[in-house]
Scaffold this active site. Structure first.
Site, PDB file in Angstrom:
ATOM      1  N   GLU A 159       1.186  10.884   3.764  1.00  0.00           N
ATOM      2  CA  GLU A 159       0.215  10.641   4.831  1.00  0.00           C
ATOM      3  C   GLU A 159       0.788  11.038   6.188  1.00  0.00           C
ATOM      4  OE1 GLU A 159      -2.793   9.325   3.686  1.00  0.00           O
ATOM      5  OE2 GLU A 159      -3.387  10.018   5.666  1.00  0.00           O
ATOM      6  N   ASN A 179      -3.055  -6.658  -5.777  1.00  0.00           N
ATOM      7  CA  ASN A 179      -3.758  -6.815  -4.508  1.00  0.00           C
ATOM      8  C   ASN A 179      -2.880  -7.662  -3.599  1.00  0.00           C
ATOM      9  OD1 ASN A 179      -5.406  -7.497  -2.378  1.00  0.00           O
ATOM     10  ND2 ASN A 179      -7.225  -7.796  -3.631  1.00  0.00           N
ATOM     11  N   GLY A 183       0.861  -1.185   0.000  1.00  0.00           N
ATOM     12  CA  GLY A 183       0.000   0.000   0.000  1.00  0.00           C
ATOM     13  C   GLY A 183       0.888   1.223   0.000  1.00  0.00           C
ATOM     14  N   GLU A 206       0.552  -1.442  -4.770  1.00  0.00           N
ATOM     15  CA  GLU A 206      -0.543  -0.498  -4.605  1.00  0.00           C
ATOM     16  C   GLU A 206      -1.723  -1.002  -5.416  1.00  0.00           C
ATOM     17  OE1 GLU A 206      -1.197   2.415  -2.799  1.00  0.00           O
ATOM     18  OE2 GLU A 206      -3.106   2.157  -3.825  1.00  0.00           O
ATOM     19  N   LEU A 207      -2.913  -0.862  -4.817  1.00  0.00           N
ATOM     20  CA  LEU A 207      -4.111  -1.382  -5.472  1.00  0.00           C
ATOM     21  C   LEU A 207      -4.699  -0.389  -6.464  1.00  0.00           C
ATOM     22  CD1 LEU A 207      -5.965  -3.850  -5.407  1.00  0.00           C
ATOM     23  CD2 LEU A 207      -7.225  -2.783  -3.548  1.00  0.00           C
ATOM     24  N   LEU A 232       2.208   1.197   5.975  1.00  0.00           N
ATOM     25  CA  LEU A 232       2.093   2.552   6.500  1.00  0.00           C
ATOM     26  C   LEU A 232       0.707   3.111   6.255  1.00  0.00           C
ATOM     27  CD1 LEU A 232       5.128   2.180   6.779  1.00  0.00           C
ATOM     28  CD2 LEU A 232       5.450   4.381   5.687  1.00  0.00           C
ATOM     29  N   ASP A 266      -5.678   1.237   5.313  1.00  0.00           N
ATOM     30  CA  ASP A 266      -7.095   1.543   5.399  1.00  0.00           C
ATOM     31  C   ASP A 266      -7.653   0.957   6.704  1.00  0.00           C
ATOM     32  OD1 ASP A 266      -9.862   1.769   5.050  1.00  0.00           O
ATOM     33  OD2 ASP A 266      -9.690   1.484   2.886  1.00  0.00           O
ATOM     34  N   THR A 303       6.317   9.713   4.363  1.00  0.00           N
ATOM     35  CA  THR A 303       5.182   9.627   3.448  1.00  0.00           C
ATOM     36  C   THR A 303       4.313  10.871   3.521  1.00  0.00           C
ATOM     37  OG1 THR A 303       3.753   8.595   5.089  1.00  0.00           O
ATOM     38  CG2 THR A 303       5.051   7.137   3.680  1.00  0.00           C
TER      39      THR A 303
END
Lengths: 279, 256
Positions: free
Chosen positions: B229, B129, B73, B96-97, B149, B152, B227
């Site tokens: 985020e 995935n 992710g 990464e999806l 990191l 969800d 990151t």
């Protein structure tokens, strides 16, 4: 500056429709499939060929090969053993036990001497595969969400009323339907195969109720769903080789003990059957 | 693509992609069957596609280097970019999806490679995935570091099974991590932080790193700073919750 332009991408509250919509979509399509698809018949043979069991739909039939007659199954309910399509049947514990399970979410364990149902386990979801450990102490079953559950059967006594036991999760294939479950002949491993082309070999621990967390190997190589697994013991591999078959054009793939791929053996299944029938 | 002057998605001066053209929602449904290619097995992963300078051909000999770090992710790639120069000899990959976000990271890496010759050749990204296909990418005991990191949170209890850290999935992560390998997790959602910590704590294949070990590890600081985020959380003065564990050999082991 990239930083100044960055927006708040995180959505704090997952109140989006994806979740509930997708869940009900999965169940809906399953129900539609149920009406249209006919559950395939499943067959299992007693390890020393005392009997053979066949399940067609919700009907479970056992034939005693030694005495050449049909067997009457004794269930506490007195009626049909299962209310809905049976998806998995298997002999285990060196032939002393038998397990059946399927769409009615009931896993029934039978004694092969009296053919009485000695234990019933309720599954939350429909069951797609079953297996019994060689020592007869544990029954495993896989549900449609890819979780393999385990129940212990410590010295289950036939004379008692059938037990209702509660299962605990053993391991899982994430969001994949498990098509086959097998214990290795030495009981050290449990092998699970799924519709997403994967086979997972996991160490079956001394205390299975705590879960089986040690993955021994993944056998990857199928390009379609894996539909069946079997251990074949031959003189040159007494511990057993794992063979698998699936929806791709490979009928059978053979995996070595170190569990990487050895070779393609399409003829192996035929040879095995010939030996059984004495052709 | 970078030479195309008319391409607005790339910043002309830096050669790096502009985020506004790669906008994507934070949430992606891991249960939907997206269509992306999945390697049949780890030996089918095309290293020449990911690391062209280091692997001129897709044939890999047995002794050649393998990917050791995986950022699960990876989002917009902040952590990977920092790790790439910190560990220039190590191959690493982001998973990464989300399609657009993967494209962004791809462009970012390509841009950095052009702007910094010889650097960033050890980092790549793949759209996949990771909850279903990690064993397809990595062999047993291949990875030395795995990163999760700000995953969800999947707040609703019925959706907890979709969380990327779960007791069942930890079996698979333990499989691809070598003994001694480290799993790094961080979140700004306290409940998720507790969940991840308890999953790891209760899993027999993982043990926590000590305070001294955490202080000594240069990667730990990056978890909250590297990151996008993490930087946002810091800007908003939020708290982060991390759990860093080591993959161990379980005490009772069957001999195989």
């Amino acid at each position: 500056m990239e930083g100044a332009q960055m927006e708040d991408f995180r959505i704090e509250d997952c109140e989006n429709d994806n979740n509930t919509h997708e869940d009900s979509q999965m169940e809906e399509s399953e129900q539609n499939n149920k009406h249209m698809e006919v559950a395939p018949a499943v067959i299992s043979v007693h390890p020393t060929r005392n009997s053979v069991a066949v399940a067609v739909g919700s009907d479970l039939r056992v034939f005693n090969l030694l005495e050449d007659c049909a067997v009457i199954l004794v269930d506490e309910a007195g009626g049909a053993s299962h209310n809905d399509s049976i998806r998995g049947i298997k002999y285990g514990a060196n032939g002393k036990l038998f397990v059946s399970a399927g769409d009615d979410k009931l896993v029934k364990v039978w004694s092969t001497e009296s053919w009485r149902c000695i234990a019933t386990v309720c599954s939350e979801k429909r069951v797609s595969a079953v297996a019994i450990s060689n020592d007869g102490l544990h029954v495993c079953f896989a549900d449609k969400f890819g979780v393999v559950w385990v129940v212990d059967l410590p010295g289950v006594d036939e004379t008692q009323a059938p037990l209702n036991k509660k299962a605990v999760p053993l391991l899982a294939h994430y969001c994949s339907i498990i098509t086959s479950l097998e214990f290795s002949p030495d009981g050290h491993f449990i092998v699970s195969a799924d519709r997403d082309f994967k086979i997972r070999v996991t160490v079956f621990p001394k205390k299975p109720l705590d879960g089986a967390h040690e993955v021994q190997s993944f056998c990857l190589g199928h390009t379609e769903f894996v539909s069946c697994l079997a251990f074949i013991c031959t003189p040159d591999s007494p511990q057993g080789s794992l063979v698998s078959g699936g929806g791709d054009s490979t009928l059978v793939q053979r995996w070595s003990r170190s569990l990487g791929r050895i070779s393609f053996l399409q003829a192996l299944v035929v040879v095995y059957l010939e030996d059984y029938y004495g052709w | 693509m970078l030479q195309n002057k008319a391409n607005p998605t790339i910043n002309k001066s830096t050669g790096l992609p502009r985020k506004r053209f790669y906008r994507a929602r934070a949430h992606s449904n891991p249960l939907s069957d997206s269509h992306f290619p999945v390697p049949l097995s780890p030996s089918h992963v095309d290293y020449s596609l990911h690391y062209p300078q280091l692997f001129p051909s897709s044939d890999r000999s047995d002794g050649s280097k393998k990917i050791e770090f995986a950022d699960i992710g990876c989002g917009f790639g902040g952590l990977l970019i920092s790790l790439s120069t910190l560990f220039p000899e190590t191959l690493m990959i982001g998973m990464e999806l989300r399609d657009k976000v993967t494209e962004y990271v791809k462009e970012r890496i390509l841009g950095l490679r052009v702007a910094n010759p010889g650097q960033y050749q050890n980092v790549s990204v793949v759209r996949t995935n990771s909850m279903k296909y990690i064993p397809n990418y990595f062999e047993k005991g291949q990875l030395s570091k795995m990163f999760f990191l700000f995953p969800d949170p999947h707040f609703k209890e019925k959706n907890h099974r979709r969380r990327v850290i779960s007791p069942h999935l930890l079996d698979e992560y333990a499989y691809v991590l070598k003994v001694g390998g480290i799993i790094y997790t961080i979140t700004d959602v306290e409940e998720l932080g507790e969940w991840m910590k308890s999953c790891l704590q209760n899993h027999l294949m993982f043990e926590p790193l000590s305070e001294t070990e955490l202080d000594a590890d240069p990667v730990v600081k990056l978890l909250s700073t590297a990151t996008e985020e993490g930087q946002k959380v810091a800007r908003n003065g939020g708290q982060t919750f991390q759990a860093v564990y080591r993959r161990i050999k379980p005490a009772s082991q069957e001999n195989s």
